[in-house]
Scaffold this motif. Structure first.
Motif, PDB file in Angstrom:
ATOM      1  N   HIS A  99       0.859  -1.182   0.000  1.00 15.82           N
ATOM      2  CA  HIS A  99       0.000   0.000   0.000  1.00 15.82           C
ATOM      3  C   HIS A  99       0.898   1.236   0.000  1.00 15.82           C
ATOM      4  O   HIS A  99       2.065   1.168   0.368  1.00 15.82           O
ATOM      5  CB  HIS A  99      -0.867   0.032   1.264  1.00 15.82           C
ATOM      6  CG  HIS A  99      -1.776  -1.138   1.372  1.00 15.82           C
ATOM      7  ND1 HIS A  99      -1.486  -2.217   2.147  1.00 15.82           N
ATOM      8  CD2 HIS A  99      -2.968  -1.396   0.787  1.00 15.82           C
ATOM      9  CE1 HIS A  99      -2.454  -3.103   2.048  1.00 15.82           C
ATOM     10  NE2 HIS A  99      -3.367  -2.629   1.226  1.00 15.82           N
ATOM     11  N   GLY A 100       0.318   2.370  -0.352  1.00 17.60           N
ATOM     12  CA  GLY A 100       1.061   3.631  -0.340  1.00 17.60           C
ATOM     13  C   GLY A 100       1.649   3.931   1.027  1.00 17.60           C
ATOM     14  O   GLY A 100       2.796   4.373   1.148  1.00 17.60           O
ATOM     15  N   TYR A 145       3.001  12.238   2.214  1.00 12.86           N
ATOM     16  CA  TYR A 145       2.043  11.289   1.626  1.00 12.86           C
ATOM     17  C   TYR A 145       1.665  11.708   0.212  1.00 12.86           C
ATOM     18  O   TYR A 145       1.506  10.868  -0.676  1.00 12.86           O
ATOM     19  CB  TYR A 145       0.799  11.170   2.508  1.00 12.86           C
ATOM     20  CG  TYR A 145       1.054  10.366   3.745  1.00 12.86           C
ATOM     21  CD1 TYR A 145       1.172   8.983   3.655  1.00 12.86           C
ATOM     22  CD2 TYR A 145       1.180  10.970   4.980  1.00 12.86           C
ATOM     23  CE1 TYR A 145       1.427   8.225   4.783  1.00 12.86           C
ATOM     24  CE2 TYR A 145       1.435  10.227   6.115  1.00 12.86           C
ATOM     25  CZ  TYR A 145       1.560   8.856   6.018  1.00 12.86           C
ATOM     26  OH  TYR A 145       1.814   8.114   7.130  1.00 12.86           O
ATOM     27  N   TYR A 203       1.643   9.308  -3.225  1.00 10.49           N
ATOM     28  CA  TYR A 203       0.468   8.992  -4.039  1.00 10.49           C
ATOM     29  C   TYR A 203       0.532   9.637  -5.422  1.00 10.49           C
ATOM     30  O   TYR A 203       0.068   9.048  -6.396  1.00 10.49           O
ATOM     31  CB  TYR A 203      -0.806   9.351  -3.271  1.00 10.49           C
ATOM     32  CG  TYR A 203      -0.994   8.394  -2.113  1.00 10.49           C
ATOM     33  CD1 TYR A 203      -1.335   7.063  -2.350  1.00 10.49           C
ATOM     34  CD2 TYR A 203      -0.757   8.794  -0.807  1.00 10.49           C
ATOM     35  CE1 TYR A 203      -1.464   6.163  -1.306  1.00 10.49           C
ATOM     36  CE2 TYR A 203      -0.882   7.908   0.249  1.00 10.49           C
ATOM     37  CZ  TYR A 203      -1.233   6.598  -0.003  1.00 10.49           C
ATOM     38  OH  TYR A 203      -1.341   5.705   1.029  1.00 10.49           O
ATOM     39  N   SER A 204       1.148  10.818  -5.534  1.00 11.18           N
ATOM     40  CA  SER A 204       1.281  11.403  -6.874  1.00 11.18           C
ATOM     41  C   SER A 204       2.291  10.604  -7.698  1.00 11.18           C
ATOM     42  O   SER A 204       2.105  10.417  -8.900  1.00 11.18           O
ATOM     43  CB  SER A 204       1.676  12.881  -6.789  1.00 11.18           C
ATOM     44  OG  SER A 204       2.954  13.027  -6.202  1.00 11.18           O
ATOM     45  N   ARG A 208      -8.051   1.230   0.401  1.00  9.48           N
ATOM     46  CA  ARG A 208      -6.588   1.165   0.278  1.00  9.48           C
ATOM     47  C   ARG A 208      -6.230   0.312  -0.926  1.00  9.48           C
ATOM     48  O   ARG A 208      -6.647  -0.837  -1.026  1.00  9.48           O
ATOM     49  CB  ARG A 208      -5.993   0.551   1.552  1.00  9.48           C
ATOM     50  CG  ARG A 208      -6.199   1.405   2.776  1.00  9.48           C
ATOM     51  CD  ARG A 208      -5.680   0.748   4.011  1.00  9.48           C
ATOM     52  NE  ARG A 208      -4.306   0.275   3.774  1.00  9.48           N
ATOM     53  CZ  ARG A 208      -3.557  -0.265   4.706  1.00  9.48           C
ATOM     54  NH1 ARG A 208      -4.022  -0.413   5.927  1.00  9.48           N
ATOM     55  NH2 ARG A 208      -2.331  -0.672   4.431  1.00  9.48           N
ATOM     56  N   TYR A 259      -0.372  -1.804  -4.512  1.00 10.63           N
ATOM     57  CA  TYR A 259       0.316  -1.651  -5.796  1.00 10.63           C
ATOM     58  C   TYR A 259       1.357  -2.760  -5.971  1.00 10.63           C
ATOM     59  O   TYR A 259       2.016  -3.164  -5.016  1.00 10.63           O
ATOM     60  CB  TYR A 259       1.022  -0.293  -5.868  1.00 10.63           C
ATOM     61  CG  TYR A 259       0.059   0.865  -5.837  1.00 10.63           C
ATOM     62  CD1 TYR A 259      -0.475   1.375  -7.016  1.00 10.63           C
ATOM     63  CD2 TYR A 259      -0.324   1.443  -4.621  1.00 10.63           C
ATOM     64  CE1 TYR A 259      -1.370   2.434  -6.988  1.00 10.63           C
ATOM     65  CE2 TYR A 259      -1.218   2.506  -4.586  1.00 10.63           C
ATOM     66  CZ  TYR A 259      -1.730   2.993  -5.773  1.00 10.63           C
ATOM     67  OH  TYR A 259      -2.612   4.040  -5.740  1.00 10.63           O
TER      68      TYR A 259
END
Length: 174
Positions: free
Chosen positions: A17-18, A37, A41-42, A66, A69
């Motif tokens: 997860h991020g 954060y 995410y970007s 969530r 990735y």
């Protein structure tokens, strides 16, 4: 440091997860500059857009969903290419200290004051880094040694510059 490449490298060990990526990044590489954060995410959004990661799963919870990735084959290829490509050595042919010394000479100021102040700042920084090495883990030692060796090289340059102020002043004033 490339945040994109580093996140891809962290994903090679398995989907995350991020939040997990941010934590892993900060633990290994973000000692002085933790990721925000928003950066995580970007960056993941760009990697997703470019086909370097994919969403492997979405978990619902109390808060927002969530996403987990995973790195794609194209992402792995990019990590391999990045790791195998040597970083361009910095030649430092133009730097702020040199510029300040030259401008001090051109304006008739004493560059010795500048060099002495810079030397004191470097020594203070080196003492702090050396203090931080005590009790540090090997990963911290490697990072701190890198910084210390660069500061040591700067100190040598400061001494060399101080020894050449006379000829430099003559050249600038001619």
């Amino acid at each position: 440091m490339s945040i994109s490449q580093t996140l891809l490298g962290l994903l090679e060990n398995g989907p995350r997860h991020g939040y997990d990526l941010k934590r892993a990044y900060d633990e290994r590489f973000g000692r002085e500059r933790a990721l925000h954060y928003g950066q995580v995410y970007s960056t993941l959004a760009r990697l997703l857009r470019d086909g370097l990661v994919e969403v492997e799963g979405i978990e619902a919870g109390d808060g927002p969903d969530r996403k987990r990735y995973a790195i794609t084959a194209a992402g792995r290829t990019q990590v391999v290419h990045w790791l195998e490509t040597p970083e361009k050595p910095d030649s430092y042919l133009q730097n702020k200290l040199y510029t300040k010394v030259v401008l001090a000479l051109m304006s008739g100021r004493d560059p010795t004051t500048l060099l002495d102040a810079q030397r004191a700042a470097h020594l203070t920084s080196m003492r702090e880094l050396t203090r931080r090495k005590r009790g540090a883990e090997v990963t911290d030692h490697i990072v701190l040694d890198f910084a210390l060796l660069h500061l040591e090289a700067d100190l040598k340059w400061l001494e060399l510059a101080a020894s050449r102020l006379g000829p430099l002043a003559k050249e600038i004033q001619s």
